[in-house]
Design a protein around this motif. Sequence first.
Motif, PDB file in Angstrom:
ATOM      1  N   THR B 189      92.813  31.804 -12.862  1.00  0.00           N
ATOM      2  CA  THR B 189      93.300  32.856 -11.973  1.00  0.00           C
ATOM      3  C   THR B 189      92.135  33.658 -11.413  1.00  0.00           C
ATOM      4  O   THR B 189      91.075  33.759 -12.030  1.00  0.00           O
ATOM      5  CB  THR B 189      94.234  33.806 -12.744  1.00  0.00           C
ATOM      6  OG1 THR B 189      93.613  34.124 -13.982  1.00  0.00           O
ATOM      7  CG2 THR B 189      95.573  33.170 -12.990  1.00  0.00           C
ATOM      8  N   ASP B 190      92.355  34.232 -10.245  1.00  0.00           N
ATOM      9  CA  ASP B 190      91.333  35.099  -9.659  1.00  0.00           C
ATOM     10  C   ASP B 190      91.349  36.436 -10.371  1.00  0.00           C
ATOM     11  O   ASP B 190      92.408  36.980 -10.672  1.00  0.00           O
ATOM     12  CB  ASP B 190      91.618  35.301  -8.164  1.00  0.00           C
ATOM     13  CG  ASP B 190      91.337  34.023  -7.399  1.00  0.00           C
ATOM     14  OD1 ASP B 190      90.337  33.363  -7.716  1.00  0.00           O
ATOM     15  OD2 ASP B 190      92.147  33.689  -6.514  1.00  0.00           O
ATOM     16  N   LEU B 191      90.188  36.970 -10.648  1.00  0.00           N
ATOM     17  CA  LEU B 191      90.106  38.243 -11.339  1.00  0.00           C
ATOM     18  C   LEU B 191      89.750  39.334 -10.340  1.00  0.00           C
ATOM     19  O   LEU B 191      88.897  39.120  -9.473  1.00  0.00           O
ATOM     20  CB  LEU B 191      89.040  38.189 -12.438  1.00  0.00           C
ATOM     21  CG  LEU B 191      89.270  37.143 -13.523  1.00  0.00           C
ATOM     22  CD1 LEU B 191      88.126  37.160 -14.513  1.00  0.00           C
ATOM     23  CD2 LEU B 191      90.585  37.394 -14.228  1.00  0.00           C
ATOM     24  N   PRO B 192      90.385  40.520 -10.466  1.00  0.00           N
ATOM     25  CA  PRO B 192      90.062  41.618  -9.550  1.00  0.00           C
ATOM     26  C   PRO B 192      88.708  42.252  -9.853  1.00  0.00           C
ATOM     27  O   PRO B 192      88.163  42.951  -9.005  1.00  0.00           O
ATOM     28  CB  PRO B 192      91.207  42.607  -9.778  1.00  0.00           C
ATOM     29  CG  PRO B 192      91.734  42.295 -11.133  1.00  0.00           C
ATOM     30  CD  PRO B 192      91.491  40.839 -11.370  1.00  0.00           C
ATOM     31  N   ILE B 193      88.168  42.017 -11.060  1.00  0.00           N
ATOM     32  CA  ILE B 193      86.845  42.575 -11.340  1.00  0.00           C
ATOM     33  C   ILE B 193      85.786  41.685 -10.713  1.00  0.00           C
ATOM     34  O   ILE B 193      85.995  40.497 -10.514  1.00  0.00           O
ATOM     35  CB  ILE B 193      86.602  42.715 -12.863  1.00  0.00           C
ATOM     36  CG1 ILE B 193      86.781  41.362 -13.557  1.00  0.00           C
ATOM     37  CG2 ILE B 193      87.509  43.740 -13.467  1.00  0.00           C
ATOM     38  CD1 ILE B 193      86.461  41.403 -15.029  1.00  0.00           C
ATOM     39  N   GLY B 194      84.660  42.299 -10.388  1.00  0.00           N
ATOM     40  CA  GLY B 194      83.614  41.547  -9.699  1.00  0.00           C
ATOM     41  C   GLY B 194      82.998  40.501 -10.614  1.00  0.00           C
ATOM     42  O   GLY B 194      82.535  40.803 -11.700  1.00  0.00           O
ATOM     43  N   THR B 195      83.037  39.249 -10.184  1.00  0.00           N
ATOM     44  CA  THR B 195      82.456  38.198 -11.011  1.00  0.00           C
ATOM     45  C   THR B 195      81.665  37.247 -10.127  1.00  0.00           C
ATOM     46  O   THR B 195      81.955  37.080  -8.949  1.00  0.00           O
ATOM     47  CB  THR B 195      83.540  37.359 -11.707  1.00  0.00           C
ATOM     48  OG1 THR B 195      84.407  36.799 -10.717  1.00  0.00           O
ATOM     49  CG2 THR B 195      84.342  38.161 -12.687  1.00  0.00           C
ATOM     50  N   ALA B 196      80.660  36.639 -10.729  1.00  0.00           N
ATOM     51  CA  ALA B 196      80.049  35.478 -10.108  1.00  0.00           C
ATOM     52  C   ALA B 196      80.876  34.265 -10.514  1.00  0.00           C
ATOM     53  O   ALA B 196      81.601  34.303 -11.502  1.00  0.00           O
ATOM     54  CB  ALA B 196      78.610  35.338 -10.610  1.00  0.00           C
ATOM     55  N   ASP B 197      80.826  33.212  -9.748  1.00  0.00           N
ATOM     56  CA  ASP B 197      81.613  32.027 -10.066  1.00  0.00           C
ATOM     57  C   ASP B 197      80.715  30.871 -10.459  1.00  0.00           C
ATOM     58  O   ASP B 197      79.646  30.680  -9.891  1.00  0.00           O
ATOM     59  CB  ASP B 197      82.471  31.600  -8.859  1.00  0.00           C
ATOM     60  CG  ASP B 197      83.799  32.321  -8.876  1.00  0.00           C
ATOM     61  OD1 ASP B 197      83.991  33.179  -9.765  1.00  0.00           O
ATOM     62  OD2 ASP B 197      84.633  32.039  -8.004  1.00  0.00           O
ATOM     63  N   LEU B 198      81.169  30.127 -11.454  1.00  0.00           N
ATOM     64  CA  LEU B 198      80.488  28.904 -11.842  1.00  0.00           C
ATOM     65  C   LEU B 198      81.545  27.813 -11.862  1.00  0.00           C
ATOM     66  O   LEU B 198      82.483  27.870 -12.639  1.00  0.00           O
ATOM     67  CB  LEU B 198      79.846  29.049 -13.230  1.00  0.00           C
ATOM     68  CG  LEU B 198      79.135  27.815 -13.781  1.00  0.00           C
ATOM     69  CD1 LEU B 198      77.865  27.543 -13.006  1.00  0.00           C
ATOM     70  CD2 LEU B 198      78.808  27.993 -15.259  1.00  0.00           C
ATOM     71  N   ALA B 199      81.423  26.865 -10.962  1.00  0.00           N
ATOM     72  CA  ALA B 199      82.428  25.806 -10.878  1.00  0.00           C
ATOM     73  C   ALA B 199      81.935  24.586 -11.642  1.00  0.00           C
ATOM     74  O   ALA B 199      80.838  24.087 -11.400  1.00  0.00           O
ATOM     75  CB  ALA B 199      82.698  25.453  -9.425  1.00  0.00           C
ATOM     76  N   LEU B 200      82.741  24.146 -12.597  1.00  0.00           N
ATOM     77  CA  LEU B 200      82.460  22.888 -13.277  1.00  0.00           C
ATOM     78  C   LEU B 200      83.284  21.834 -12.574  1.00  0.00           C
ATOM     79  O   LEU B 200      84.502  21.910 -12.546  1.00  0.00           O
ATOM     80  CB  LEU B 200      82.839  22.977 -14.763  1.00  0.00           C
ATOM     81  CG  LEU B 200      81.991  23.946 -15.587  1.00  0.00           C
ATOM     82  CD1 LEU B 200      82.469  23.953 -17.020  1.00  0.00           C
ATOM     83  CD2 LEU B 200      80.544  23.575 -15.529  1.00  0.00           C
ATOM     84  N   GLY B 201      82.632  20.862 -11.987  1.00  0.00           N
ATOM     85  CA  GLY B 201      83.346  19.992 -11.077  1.00  0.00           C
ATOM     86  C   GLY B 201      84.021  18.800 -11.708  1.00  0.00           C
ATOM     87  O   GLY B 201      85.209  18.591 -11.537  1.00  0.00           O
ATOM     88  N   ARG B 202      83.257  18.054 -12.448  1.00  0.00           N
ATOM     89  CA  ARG B 202      83.700  16.723 -12.818  1.00  0.00           C
ATOM     90  C   ARG B 202      84.923  16.785 -13.728  1.00  0.00           C
ATOM     91  O   ARG B 202      84.935  17.454 -14.735  1.00  0.00           O
ATOM     92  CB  ARG B 202      82.560  16.020 -13.552  1.00  0.00           C
ATOM     93  CG  ARG B 202      82.751  14.563 -13.797  1.00  0.00           C
ATOM     94  CD  ARG B 202      81.496  14.043 -14.458  1.00  0.00           C
ATOM     95  NE  ARG B 202      81.245  14.735 -15.720  1.00  0.00           N
ATOM     96  CZ  ARG B 202      81.764  14.354 -16.871  1.00  0.00           C
ATOM     97  NH1 ARG B 202      82.569  13.326 -16.932  1.00  0.00           N
ATOM     98  NH2 ARG B 202      81.470  15.002 -17.976  1.00  0.00           N
TER      99      ARG B 202
END
Lengths: 226, 206
Positions: B189-202
């Motif tokens: 889920t999207d968080l309303p607090i400020g976050t950086a994103d790290l996408a794990l793809g595979r």
Amino acid sequence: MKQNGAPLPSPLGALLVRDLKIGRRIGGAASMGVLFFLCLVAITPFAVGPDLALLARIGPAILWIAALLATLLGLDRLFQADAEDGSLDLFLMSDTPLELIVLVKCLAHWLLTGLPLVIASPFFGLMLGLDARALEGVAASLLVGTPALTLIGAIGAALTVSLRRGGLLLAILILPLAIPILIFGVAAASGAMAFLTPFLVLCGLTLAALALTPFAAALALRNGAE
Amino acid sequence: MQIEASALSVERGGRIIFADLGFRLEAGEALRVNGPNGAGKSTLLKAIAGLLPLAAGKIEIAPASEVRRAELCHYVGHADALKPNLTAFENLAFLAALLVTSAARPGVAAVEAALERLGLSAVADLPAAYLSAGQKRRAGLARLVAVDRPIWLLDEPLTALDAPAQAVILEIMAAHITAGGVIVVATHTDLPIGTADLALGRAAHR
């Protein structure tokens, strides 16, 4: 942080209290072991026949085998329950050494399972026609021998922690290791030899298990956490 | 408090879950890890917590201290670490006693305050077995409040929570960041607090 209220207990004290509470509340890891002990002792005369002299002679051995099997009962859950619900991860993340946590969990298991067996053994010995001297021998040898059974069993419990049905494997792993304890325990209890020599060897075995188990079990748990 | 991971690679059962992963978090920053099921989100959190060995790479924490990384982290995984036949209060009091590392040991009041913050005061004396899934989740998260640790590793913290409880957890997370803590959270889920994103793809299946 609020400072009011009683301070929290030390980690190891809290763990001991927790495990004792869990054991008592399930309605008895403790009473279950003693009942199993009673069942084994009670059915033996039916198998052996009503020969009181024979029963008195093999009585200490029967009591020791019953104690060994009763200790095994529930030992597979010693660490498995904590591994399944995530408590083991938190043990690994606390600043308390895992070796001490293993020791405290063994102490709690012995207080719930081993100590009741020791206390009950003179009464069950009476059912097998043991004389007063043998009753004392059985109780004394179980008192110093059952901690070793719990401690060695803990190594097996740590090794099988990630196996769903590890109980049988646990028994296969640790029963051979329990043979020396059984030999000297029964020797001390039956009075076939002098009491003191096998009793002291039994004390030595328990102390060796006490020294070895924390490290062996903690190592197994750390590797099993993967 | 600053945490920097570089060239992380973790193997489980002989299979590489992820490789060459890196991120850097300063005090007061949060990282949201997302990706499909089986991409290795939980594995990453456990590796940061020190519960899984790293096949390669390193995780550095600044300022350097002699304390093990695991003792600086709160890890809240899928399992709640609750014993079903102990009450919610007894469970949390034990976990707090186990996890606290500071010299000034918090009192029982801190445990009660944490349960109240998570809205569990009314069920504090009930065995954990009688709690609902959401209440168990809240009881598991209550240790974040009861015990002060700088790095939080949260695996799907909002699962099974109702909207008010989700709001409370997000408030607690925001307060932790404001106070200079670090959060790594795995969530879809999207968080309303400020976050950086790290996408794990595979994805795991191949």
